[in-house]
Design a protein around this motif. Structure first.
Motif, PDB file in Angstrom:
ATOM      1  N   ASP A   1      -8.387   5.496 -11.245  1.00 23.49           N
ATOM      2  CA  ASP A   1      -7.108   5.812 -10.595  1.00 23.49           C
ATOM      3  C   ASP A   1      -5.919   5.571 -11.514  1.00 23.49           C
ATOM      4  O   ASP A   1      -5.208   4.570 -11.400  1.00 23.49           O
ATOM      5  CB  ASP A   1      -6.953   5.033  -9.278  1.00 23.49           C
ATOM      6  CG  ASP A   1      -7.536   5.832  -8.118  1.00 23.49           C
ATOM      7  OD1 ASP A   1      -8.033   6.946  -8.368  1.00 23.49           O
ATOM      8  OD2 ASP A   1      -7.480   5.372  -6.972  1.00 23.49           O
TER       9      ASP A   1
ATOM     10  N   ARG B   1     -15.871   2.139  -4.628  1.00 26.36           N
ATOM     11  CA  ARG B   1     -14.859   1.107  -4.923  1.00 26.36           C
ATOM     12  C   ARG B   1     -15.112  -0.155  -4.116  1.00 26.36           C
ATOM     13  O   ARG B   1     -15.872  -0.118  -3.156  1.00 26.36           O
ATOM     14  CB  ARG B   1     -13.471   1.659  -4.521  1.00 26.36           C
ATOM     15  CG  ARG B   1     -13.127   2.947  -5.183  1.00 26.36           C
ATOM     16  CD  ARG B   1     -12.614   3.991  -4.160  1.00 26.36           C
ATOM     17  NE  ARG B   1     -12.478   5.311  -4.785  1.00 26.36           N
ATOM     18  CZ  ARG B   1     -11.432   5.687  -5.475  1.00 26.36           C
ATOM     19  NH1 ARG B   1     -10.403   4.895  -5.567  1.00 26.36           N
ATOM     20  NH2 ARG B   1     -11.394   6.876  -6.042  1.00 26.36           N
TER      21      ARG B   1
ATOM     22  N   ASP C   1      -8.798  -0.654  -3.401  1.00 21.01           N
ATOM     23  CA  ASP C   1      -9.344   0.714  -3.339  1.00 21.01           C
ATOM     24  C   ASP C   1      -9.337   1.348  -4.730  1.00 21.01           C
ATOM     25  O   ASP C   1      -9.933   2.406  -4.930  1.00 21.01           O
ATOM     26  CB  ASP C   1      -8.538   1.581  -2.365  1.00 21.01           C
ATOM     27  CG  ASP C   1      -7.075   1.681  -2.747  1.00 21.01           C
ATOM     28  OD1 ASP C   1      -6.428   0.623  -2.886  1.00 21.01           O
ATOM     29  OD2 ASP C   1      -6.570   2.810  -2.920  1.00 21.01           O
ATOM     30  N   ASN C   2      -8.670   0.698  -5.671  1.00 19.33           N
ATOM     31  CA  ASN C   2      -8.625   1.239  -7.035  1.00 19.33           C
ATOM     32  C   ASN C   2      -9.482   0.422  -7.995  1.00 19.33           C
ATOM     33  O   ASN C   2      -9.266   0.448  -9.206  1.00 19.33           O
ATOM     34  CB  ASN C   2      -7.175   1.277  -7.536  1.00 19.33           C
ATOM     35  CG  ASN C   2      -6.335   2.257  -6.741  1.00 19.33           C
ATOM     36  OD1 ASN C   2      -6.865   3.163  -6.101  1.00 19.33           O
ATOM     37  ND2 ASN C   2      -5.025   2.085  -6.760  1.00 19.33           N
TER      38      ASN C   2
ATOM     39  N   TYR D   1     -13.147   5.019   2.547  1.00 22.45           N
ATOM     40  CA  TYR D   1     -12.985   3.645   2.054  1.00 22.45           C
ATOM     41  C   TYR D   1     -11.678   3.053   2.559  1.00 22.45           C
ATOM     42  O   TYR D   1     -10.809   3.780   3.065  1.00 22.45           O
ATOM     43  CB  TYR D   1     -13.091   3.550   0.521  1.00 22.45           C
ATOM     44  CG  TYR D   1     -12.120   4.403  -0.283  1.00 22.45           C
ATOM     45  CD1 TYR D   1     -12.543   5.576  -0.889  1.00 22.45           C
ATOM     46  CD2 TYR D   1     -10.787   4.015  -0.461  1.00 22.45           C
ATOM     47  CE1 TYR D   1     -11.668   6.361  -1.648  1.00 22.45           C
ATOM     48  CE2 TYR D   1      -9.908   4.779  -1.224  1.00 22.45           C
ATOM     49  CZ  TYR D   1     -10.358   5.957  -1.807  1.00 22.45           C
ATOM     50  OH  TYR D   1      -9.490   6.722  -2.555  1.00 22.45           O
TER      51      TYR D   1
END
Ligand code: AMP
Ligand code: MG
Length: 527
Positions: free
Chosen positions: A287, A207, A277-278, A94
């Motif tokens: 995360d 994500r 990405d979180n 990702y």
């Protein structure tokens, strides 16, 4: 008992690795991985894995008996030294925007998914080790996690679940027996710290950045495959993938994300690093790194030292950042729907949807049956100003507000007094009195018994949250070899809305020593 019988009843379906394109190259060296959703990779064994805490609810849900959880084999598997039959470990590909900038490929740099199983209710669960060693996505880092950050992730995942907030879960916390070098404040003073591995569990770890990486590389077929897979696996109620379904999907992701943020604002949770990405496409909190809980109500607070300057991810910015992140997600799925206008229209509804949900939530926190725009908007604005004017403990304030007797002299300021960190000025005292008397009037308009009102309020205003200093105390003790406070805190956080008088001390205000202490108010990314 043989290896097989221990986990006999647990089978791994591994839909992600069965259905999506694998990286044909399995060299475990840092590199760009194109044309693939994931890379198969084995965890790197650790020296001496020991389970120091586990979630009994999660174990039960997955079908791991207490006997299994306490076995050496379980410790070996959850430490990354062995696999249960049927597991198919991999790291996901990702990308993401970090602090507003496109960062390119990120990927599972220290997380290794072990396999996907399901619980008796039909829910699928991916088991993932965080800190299990390097992967092709590790870039320059070591693929490991330290004990302090692992304790924080383990405890907060479960605390959030018990608070009723959508989140990834944690099954186990393993001490690895290895020492890891970390420069906690990036100031050139690295230290060795104990290593640990958390087994995270989620229906999916996909994500926003999982889609972004493919569109950034113009891998449209891959993007389509991942989107179809996500809809079939996690949004099957929307129907088979089509342009209309992708639009409905985007709308649901927007709603789920807004709902999640409303919960964060309800309990005073600051994620700390809301990079794309979180952001889970399922709207789960994911995360747990430099997160924190506000003690005193402060819109401008962030625990993340990496963000101390730009203050992008402070408490009060979380709704706006969520919308910005959703815009990036929308961009990444444009090729699936071919028109920007409809995506934009859905995105534009985010603010209204959020506001309505937020107002409803705040009305519940105040014990009102509904939000009444005429009276309550101003009451809320004035309350936030008051809470911000002098350090006021948010959790204590709302809990004590439920105890205010609407029949008595409205001149008392108990909920404020018990929540203030310092002596208030006369002016503030007066403002607090005035606000409370307006509050009492307003609350009196909802006809329900005092008892009913209190129960309603206590069901949305937790008495116990994972205060930063409490997690830090558990960490300090654990570094000295005593891991008992981790399980004790987990026990408290299992019933955050209950009085639990035996745990009263865990509901206390932040002590003065914790105000500016590393770990309590100052945290950095990726430890
Ligand atoms: P985070 O800030 O935790 O979301 O991490 C951002 C990116 O850095 C992700 O791709 C992580 O997998 C990666 N990362 C963070 N810590 C490490 C580590 N110790 N080793 C390898 N990759 C890491
Ligand atoms: Mg991350």
């Amino acid at each position: 008992m043989t290896n097989e019988t221990m986990t006999d009843s647990i089978t791994f379906e591994n839909r992600f690795t069965r259905k999506l394109p694998a990286d044909p190259n399995t060299d475990n060296i840092p590199r760009q991985v194109t044309g693939a959703s994931f890379t198969r990779v084995q965890p790197t064994p650790v020296k001496n894995p020991h389970v120091i805490a586990h979630s009994r609810e999660m174990a039960e849900l997955l079908g791991f008996s207490e006997e299994t959880v306490h076995s050496e084999q379980f410790a070996r598997v959850m430490g990354g030294n062995e696999l249960f039959p049927g597991m198919d470990p991999f790291a996901m590909n990702y990308g993401g925007h970090q602090f507003g900038q496109w960062a390119g490929q990120l990927g599972d740099g220290r997380a290794i998914n072990l396999g996907e199983t399901s619980s008796p209710d039909g829910q699928h669960w991916m088991l993932q080790l965080k800190g299990a060693g390097p992967t092709p996505y590790s870039r320059t880092a070591d693929g490991r996690a330290v004990l302090r950050s692992s304790i924080r992730e383990f405890l907060c995942s479960e605390a959030m679940f018990h608070l009723g907030i959508p989140t990834t879960r944690a099954l186990s916390l393993v001490l690895t027996g290895d020492q890891i070098e970390r420069d906690m404040f990036y100031d050139g003073h690295p230290k060795f710290e104990p290593g640990a591995v958390v087994c995270r569990v989620s229906p999916s770890f996909v994500r926003f950045g999982s889609f972004q990486i493919h569109v950034a590389r113009q891998e449209i077929e891959l993007l389509r495959q991942l989107a179809a897979f996500t809809i079939e696996s996690d949004f099957s109620h929307l129907g088979s993938p089509s342009k209309e379904v992708y639009l409905k999907w985007f709308e649901e992701v927007c709603h789920r994300t807004a709902d999640m943020i409303i919960h964060w604002m309800r309990v005073g949770f600051v994620h700390g690093v809301m990079n794309t990405d979180n952001m889970s496409v399922l709207g789960l909190t994911i995360d747990y790194g430099p997160y924190g809980w506000i003690d005193n109500y402060d819109q401008d607070w962030t625990p993340n030292t990496t963000d101390a300057h730009s203050r992008r991810y402070v408490f009060g910015n979380q709704p706006q950042v969520a919308q910005w992140n959703l815009a990036q997600f929308a961009r990444s799925i444009v090729p699936l729907v071919d028109e920007v206008e409809q995506l934009q229209a859905i995105l534009d509804e985010f603010a209204d949807y959020y506001l309505l949900g937020f107002q409803k939530m705040m009305a519940a926190k105040l014990g009102f049956k509904n939000f009444n725009a005429d009276s309550d908007e101003e009451l809320l604005t004035d309350l936030f100003a008051l809470l911000q004017a002098e350090e006021t403990d948010m959790t204590i304030f709302f809990r004590k507000l439920a105890a205010v007797n609407l029949e008595e002299d409205p001149n008392h300021v108990d909920p404020f007094r018990e929540a203030w960190y310092a002596e208030p000025s006369d002016d503030l005292l007066n403002r607090a009195k005035q606000w409370l008397s307006r509050y009492v009037d307003r609350a009196g308009q909802d006809v329900s018994s005092a008892h009913e009102r209190k129960l309603r309020m206590n069901a949305v205003n937790p008495k116990y949250v994972l205060r930063n200093y409490l997690a830090q105390q558990a960490i300090d003790r654990s570094h000295e070899g005593d891991h008992s406070m981790i399980s004790e805190l987990l026990e408290v956080m299992r019933k955050p809305y209950d009085e639990q008088p035996q745990f009263e001390h865990y509901a206390s205000k932040r002590p003065e020593w914790a105000r500016n202490k590393a770990g309590c108010s100052m945290l950095s990314c990726s430890s």
